[in-house]
Design a protein around this motif. Structure first.
Motif, PDB file in Angstrom:
ATOM      1  N   MET A   1       0.851  -1.195   0.000  1.00  0.00           N
ATOM      2  CA  MET A   1       0.000   0.000   0.000  1.00  0.00           C
ATOM      3  C   MET A   1       0.882   1.238   0.000  1.00  0.00           C
ATOM      4  N   ARG A   2       0.765   2.077  -1.020  1.00  0.00           N
ATOM      5  CA  ARG A   2       1.605   3.264  -1.133  1.00  0.00           C
ATOM      6  C   ARG A   2       1.031   4.473  -0.400  1.00  0.00           C
ATOM      7  N   ALA A   3      -0.283   4.496  -0.207  1.00  0.00           N
ATOM      8  CA  ALA A   3      -0.898   5.676   0.399  1.00  0.00           C
ATOM      9  C   ALA A   3      -2.216   5.288   1.063  1.00  0.00           C
ATOM     10  N   GLN A   4      -2.709   6.203   1.883  1.00  0.00           N
ATOM     11  CA  GLN A   4      -4.041   6.068   2.459  1.00  0.00           C
ATOM     12  C   GLN A   4      -4.813   7.362   2.217  1.00  0.00           C
ATOM     13  N   VAL A   5      -6.127   7.259   2.299  1.00  0.00           N
ATOM     14  CA  VAL A   5      -6.985   8.387   1.959  1.00  0.00           C
ATOM     15  C   VAL A   5      -7.582   9.041   3.198  1.00  0.00           C
ATOM     16  N   ILE A   6      -7.721  10.350   3.141  1.00  0.00           N
ATOM     17  CA  ILE A   6      -8.482  11.115   4.120  1.00  0.00           C
ATOM     18  C   ILE A   6      -9.776  11.517   3.433  1.00  0.00           C
ATOM     19  N   VAL A   7     -10.887  11.004   3.906  1.00  0.00           N
ATOM     20  CA  VAL A   7     -12.178  11.280   3.284  1.00  0.00           C
ATOM     21  C   VAL A   7     -12.795  12.526   3.911  1.00  0.00           C
ATOM     22  N   LEU A   8     -13.195  13.464   3.063  1.00  0.00           N
ATOM     23  CA  LEU A   8     -13.890  14.672   3.521  1.00  0.00           C
ATOM     24  C   LEU A   8     -15.315  14.649   2.988  1.00  0.00           C
ATOM     25  N   ALA A   9     -16.259  14.484   3.898  1.00  0.00           N
ATOM     26  CA  ALA A   9     -17.675  14.514   3.545  1.00  0.00           C
ATOM     27  C   ALA A   9     -18.277  15.797   4.095  1.00  0.00           C
ATOM     28  N   GLY A  10     -19.551  16.002   3.805  1.00  0.00           N
ATOM     29  CA  GLY A  10     -20.242  17.171   4.331  1.00  0.00           C
ATOM     30  C   GLY A  10     -21.273  17.677   3.351  1.00  0.00           C
ATOM     31  N   PRO A  11     -22.205  18.495   3.813  1.00  0.00           N
ATOM     32  CA  PRO A  11     -23.226  19.058   2.934  1.00  0.00           C
ATOM     33  C   PRO A  11     -22.605  19.852   1.791  1.00  0.00           C
ATOM     34  N   SER A  12     -23.293  19.936   0.684  1.00  0.00           N
ATOM     35  CA  SER A  12     -22.851  20.780  -0.419  1.00  0.00           C
ATOM     36  C   SER A  12     -22.688  22.212   0.069  1.00  0.00           C
ATOM     37  N   GLY A  13     -21.514  22.801  -0.197  1.00  0.00           N
ATOM     38  CA  GLY A  13     -21.259  24.166   0.244  1.00  0.00           C
ATOM     39  C   GLY A  13     -20.611  24.283   1.603  1.00  0.00           C
ATOM     40  N   SER A  14     -20.279  23.169   2.237  1.00  0.00           N
ATOM     41  CA  SER A  14     -19.692  23.220   3.577  1.00  0.00           C
ATOM     42  C   SER A  14     -18.206  23.568   3.560  1.00  0.00           C
ATOM     43  N   GLY A  15     -17.616  23.665   2.375  1.00  0.00           N
ATOM     44  CA  GLY A  15     -16.217  24.074   2.283  1.00  0.00           C
ATOM     45  C   GLY A  15     -15.238  22.934   2.115  1.00  0.00           C
ATOM     46  N   LYS A  16     -15.708  21.780   1.639  1.00  0.00           N
ATOM     47  CA  LYS A  16     -14.825  20.619   1.501  1.00  0.00           C
ATOM     48  C   LYS A  16     -13.675  20.875   0.518  1.00  0.00           C
ATOM     49  N   SER A  17     -13.999  21.432  -0.634  1.00  0.00           N
ATOM     50  CA  SER A  17     -12.970  21.653  -1.660  1.00  0.00           C
ATOM     51  C   SER A  17     -11.925  22.663  -1.186  1.00  0.00           C
ATOM     52  N   ARG A  18     -12.383  23.740  -0.574  1.00  0.00           N
ATOM     53  CA  ARG A  18     -11.448  24.755  -0.077  1.00  0.00           C
ATOM     54  C   ARG A  18     -10.571  24.186   1.029  1.00  0.00           C
ATOM     55  N   LEU A  19     -11.164  23.390   1.913  1.00  0.00           N
ATOM     56  CA  LEU A  19     -10.401  22.784   2.993  1.00  0.00           C
ATOM     57  C   LEU A  19      -9.374  21.801   2.437  1.00  0.00           C
ATOM     58  N   ALA A  20      -9.778  21.012   1.447  1.00  0.00           N
ATOM     59  CA  ALA A  20      -8.850  20.063   0.828  1.00  0.00           C
ATOM     60  C   ALA A  20      -7.653  20.793   0.233  1.00  0.00           C
ATOM     61  N   ALA A  21      -7.896  21.945  -0.400  1.00  0.00           N
ATOM     62  CA  ALA A  21      -6.801  22.720  -0.976  1.00  0.00           C
ATOM     63  C   ALA A  21      -5.855  23.229   0.112  1.00  0.00           C
ATOM     64  N   ARG A  22      -6.411  23.627   1.251  1.00  0.00           N
ATOM     65  CA  ARG A  22      -5.580  24.122   2.344  1.00  0.00           C
ATOM     66  C   ARG A  22      -4.683  23.027   2.922  1.00  0.00           C
ATOM     67  N   MET A  23      -5.107  21.786   2.801  1.00  0.00           N
ATOM     68  CA  MET A  23      -4.322  20.684   3.362  1.00  0.00           C
ATOM     69  C   MET A  23      -3.047  20.431   2.577  1.00  0.00           C
ATOM     70  N   GLY A  24      -2.998  20.888   1.339  1.00  0.00           N
ATOM     71  CA  GLY A  24      -1.788  20.751   0.543  1.00  0.00           C
ATOM     72  C   GLY A  24      -1.489  19.339   0.088  1.00  0.00           C
ATOM     73  N   LEU A  25      -2.497  18.482   0.081  1.00  0.00           N
ATOM     74  CA  LEU A  25      -2.338  17.094  -0.354  1.00  0.00           C
ATOM     75  C   LEU A  25      -2.991  16.897  -1.715  1.00  0.00           C
ATOM     76  N   PRO A  26      -2.593  15.851  -2.447  1.00  0.00           N
ATOM     77  CA  PRO A  26      -3.307  15.536  -3.687  1.00  0.00           C
ATOM     78  C   PRO A  26      -4.785  15.291  -3.385  1.00  0.00           C
ATOM     79  N   VAL A  27      -5.665  15.674  -4.323  1.00  0.00           N
ATOM     80  CA  VAL A  27      -7.105  15.598  -4.087  1.00  0.00           C
ATOM     81  C   VAL A  27      -7.802  14.803  -5.178  1.00  0.00           C
TER      82      VAL A  27
END
Length: 202
Positions: A1-27
């Motif tokens: 196993m080369r990697a593991q995933v961090i799953v970000l769920a939440g209502p539409s508009g809760s800021g998942k995409s912006r938060l993922a970008a702040r984490m600095g990880l591949p998305v």
């Protein structure tokens, strides 16, 4: 196993995409696995002001098997071919290769993210799973601002959809928690991921 995933769920508009970008990880954008607009299996709204239109918030409007296959390929091989989806035109407009470039962690985010948690966790692919929660009113305004800016649908459709999602937000969070996600605010999720990054051997 080369990697593991961090799953970000939440209502539409809760800021998942912006938060993922702040984490600095591949998305991995799970919303790119929506079905195309002409697919005859798409669910349709049967009541309300938008009756007769495709119900893009229904789980049958996307392809979970394809999303899980891409997620598994990233964990095991470090790269995967993923679709590029244009929400404004309800369809795919190509493919691209997502390469983790050696990162031991990556993020998978989208409104249907809770559906991948259990099978991915059983396969040993999950490092963490969070449901991002904000106040329902703030989520409504963030979602409406984003959707209008990106011209996702006609304004009246977006307002009607937004009000329906506002009323359903508590149930969306509860369902995500039932499927294995921890409910946290954006800053808490970011802090937890930073701790994961600090403790992950590279």
């Amino acid at each position: 196993m080369r990697a593991q995933v961090i799953v970000l769920a939440g209502p539409s508009g809760s800021g998942k995409s912006r938060l993922a970008a702040r984490m600095g990880l591949p998305v991995l954008r799970l919303d790119d696995f929506y079905k195309s607009g002409g697919d005859p299996t798409l669910p349709v709204l049967t009541s309300g002001a938008n009756a007769g239109m495709v119900d893009w918030d229904h789980a049958e409007s996307w392809l979970p098997e394809d999303a899980l296959a891409a997620l598994a390929a990233l964990c095991r091989e470090g790269r995967a071919e993923v679709p590029i989806y244009d929400i404004a035109h309800d369809g795919r407009r190509g493919w691209q290769v997502l390469d983790l470039a050696g990162s031991p962690l990556f993020v998978a985010e989208g409104i249907f993210a809770p559906d991948v948690v259990r099978p991915a966790r059983e396969a040993g692919l999950v490092a963490a799973a969070y449901c991002i929660r904000r106040s329902a009113l703030r989520t409504f305004w963030l979602r409406l601002h984003r959707d209008l800016r990106e011209h996702r649908k006609p304004p009246l459709v977006l307002v009607r959809r937004g009000l329906a999602l506002l009323r359903a937000q508590r149930d969306v969070v509860a369902e995500a928690v039932a499927k294995g996600c921890e409910p946290v605010g954006p800053e808490e999720a970011l802090a937890r991921v930073r701790r994961l990054q600090a403790g992950t051997p590279r």
